[in-house]
Design a protein around this motif. Structure first.
Motif, PDB file in Angstrom:
ATOM      1  N   PRO A  78     -22.735 106.336  14.466  1.00 18.93           N
ATOM      2  CA  PRO A  78     -21.484 105.615  14.705  1.00 18.93           C
ATOM      3  C   PRO A  78     -20.666 105.462  13.424  1.00 18.93           C
ATOM      4  CG  PRO A  78     -23.266 104.056  14.475  1.00 18.93           C
ATOM      5  CD  PRO A  78     -23.901 105.431  14.426  1.00 18.93           C
ATOM      6  N   ARG A  79     -19.387 105.164  13.584  1.00 22.92           N
ATOM      7  CA  ARG A  79     -18.530 104.799  12.461  1.00 22.92           C
ATOM      8  C   ARG A  79     -18.074 103.357  12.696  1.00 22.92           C
ATOM      9  NH1 ARG A  79     -16.269 109.568  13.834  1.00 22.92           N
ATOM     10  NH2 ARG A  79     -14.215 108.712  14.319  1.00 22.92           N
ATOM     11  N   ALA A  80     -18.356 102.491  11.743  1.00 22.87           N
ATOM     12  CA  ALA A  80     -18.057 101.076  11.915  1.00 22.87           C
ATOM     13  C   ALA A  80     -17.246 100.552  10.746  1.00 22.87           C
ATOM     14  CB  ALA A  80     -19.348 100.267  12.060  1.00 22.87           C
ATOM     15  N   TYR A  81     -16.194  99.812  11.070  1.00 28.00           N
ATOM     16  CA  TYR A  81     -15.344  99.172  10.064  1.00 28.00           C
ATOM     17  C   TYR A  81     -15.656  97.677  10.051  1.00 28.00           C
ATOM     18  CZ  TYR A  81     -12.788 103.535   9.939  1.00 28.00           C
ATOM     19  OH  TYR A  81     -12.458 104.864   9.791  1.00 28.00           O
ATOM     20  N   MET A  82     -15.900  97.161   8.849  1.00 30.65           N
ATOM     21  CA  MET A  82     -16.232  95.747   8.675  1.00 30.65           C
ATOM     22  C   MET A  82     -15.077  95.065   7.947  1.00 30.65           C
ATOM     23  SD  MET A  82     -20.067  96.496   7.232  1.00 30.65           S
ATOM     24  CE  MET A  82     -20.451  94.759   6.931  1.00 30.65           C
TER      25      MET A  82
END
Length: 355
Positions: free
Chosen positions: A47-51
């Motif tokens: 996955p690609r996750a932005y925090m």
């Protein structure tokens, strides 16, 4: 009630999907938000996750740990003061530079202070900014990217089932402010904003989620914020009752995160209209055996509106007569127009042209 074993088996099915689920997290440096991000890293395929958070330096160790869980995943931290509308806009501009679509938007920032009403530089009460206004701004800005997903899902982790009354002449709770009144108002306004957005964007599922009793630092931080005459009375439960309550009565943030990831990926919570482009169109993972489609907040002729008030067991909250009455009175449009007005006032305050 959806069992925890069914929830975990559903989440495991994410490993069989193609790589590249894109998720944006506001409030994922601690608590339920972090638990959900950890679950995504554990189960999803690259996955690609932005925090989104205030300090990139403080989040670097979290990213290191997440990479150990899933070396194929990508984690991007975007620094900003989430309580400020202007910063939310900048955050969204950064995300749009890298992504053409978003599959999951998960929002959980919050802070309740015992110090009374405190406003941001933009004139919004800080608790309401974190629980409602900044979340809705983030969602509004990212709607075009969500619409490009085959299974877009929006989750606001707050207080579904604990909505409170609204004063349409004082939606910001400026008169006789107290934190409980403001938090319950934020929950009610979340329902109505989601319903208004769902009318405009019927291919997106919107979930207002109450995670139940979770052993986070939220209550401890609230008691720690007490000052003056409240300081000593707040320390007594902080160091006596709270540790026992957390240990005996609460689930862990990691378990809560697994439950929240299920909400974000199961076909149990379909939108009003199938997207009809690619892949599954009402969730990434089929519902567990024997688990039906959830009841949305508004049902007409057996068809839902794509908005859900969900608890920790992936069940929807009971029908609320107060909310039904507000719907008849057109409160959704009132809340929507009010929220847009708050955004405009906040942005004008930035340039010195507003209050």
């Amino acid at each position: 009630m959806v069992s925890l074993s069914d929830i975990r088996n559903s989440n495991k099915s994410l490993q069989d999907l193609p790589p590249g689920i894109v998720a944006v997290f506001a409030g994922a440096t601690s608590g339920v938000g972090l638990g959900t991000l950890k679950a995504l890293a554990k189960y999803a395929n690259a996955p690609r996750a932005y925090m989104i958070g205030r300090s990139k330096a403080k989040a670097s160790h979290l990213i290191d740990k997440l990479k150990l869980v899933n070396p194929m995943a990508t984690f991007v931290f975007i620094e900003g003061q989430f309580s400020l509308i202007k910063d939310v806009d900048k955050i969204c501009d950064e995300i749009k530079k890298f992504e053409t679509h978003i599959d999951i938007l998960c929002m959980s920032p919050g802070y309740i202070s015992l110090g009374g009403r405190q406003e941001t530089p933009e004139g919004i009460e800080t608790d309401l900014a974190l629980q409602f206004y900044s979340r809705q701004r983030l969602l509004m800005n990212l709607l075009p990217l969500l619409e490009r997903s085959s299974s877009p899902r929006v989750i606001s982790i707050l207080a579904a089932g604990f909505e409170g009354p609204l004063n349409k002449d004082d939606l910001e709770c400026r008169k006789n402010y107290n934190l409980i009144k403001a938090s319950r108002a934020a929950a009610t306004m979340t329902d109505f904003m989601f319903e208004e957005f769902a009318k405009q964007h019927p291919t997106i599922s919107f979930i207002h989620h109450y995670p139940g009793e979770v052993g986070t630092h939220f209550l401890d931080n609230t008691l720690a914020s007490a000052s003056g005459l409240l300081w000593l009375p707040a320390q007594i439960p902080r160091y006596t009752i709270l540790p026992v309550y957390t240990h005996l009565m609460c689930i862990t943030p990691d378990e809560s995160g697994e439950r929240t990831l299920f909400l974000a990926t199961t076909t149990r919570f379909p939108p009003t209209t199938d997207h009809g482009t690619t892949g599954k169109v009402d969730g990434f993972v089929d519902r567990p055996y024997g688990v039906g489609v959830a009841r949305s907040t508004v049902m007409k002729e057996g068809k839902g509106n794509g908005v859900y008030r969900a608890n920790s067991n992936a069940e929807t909250s009971k029908v609320n007569k107060m909310l039904d009455q507000y719907r008849e009175e057109g409160m959704g449009k009132v809340v929507y127009d009010h929220t847009i007005g708050v955004f405009e006032k906040a942005l004008s305050a930035e340039t010195g042209n507003g209050n």
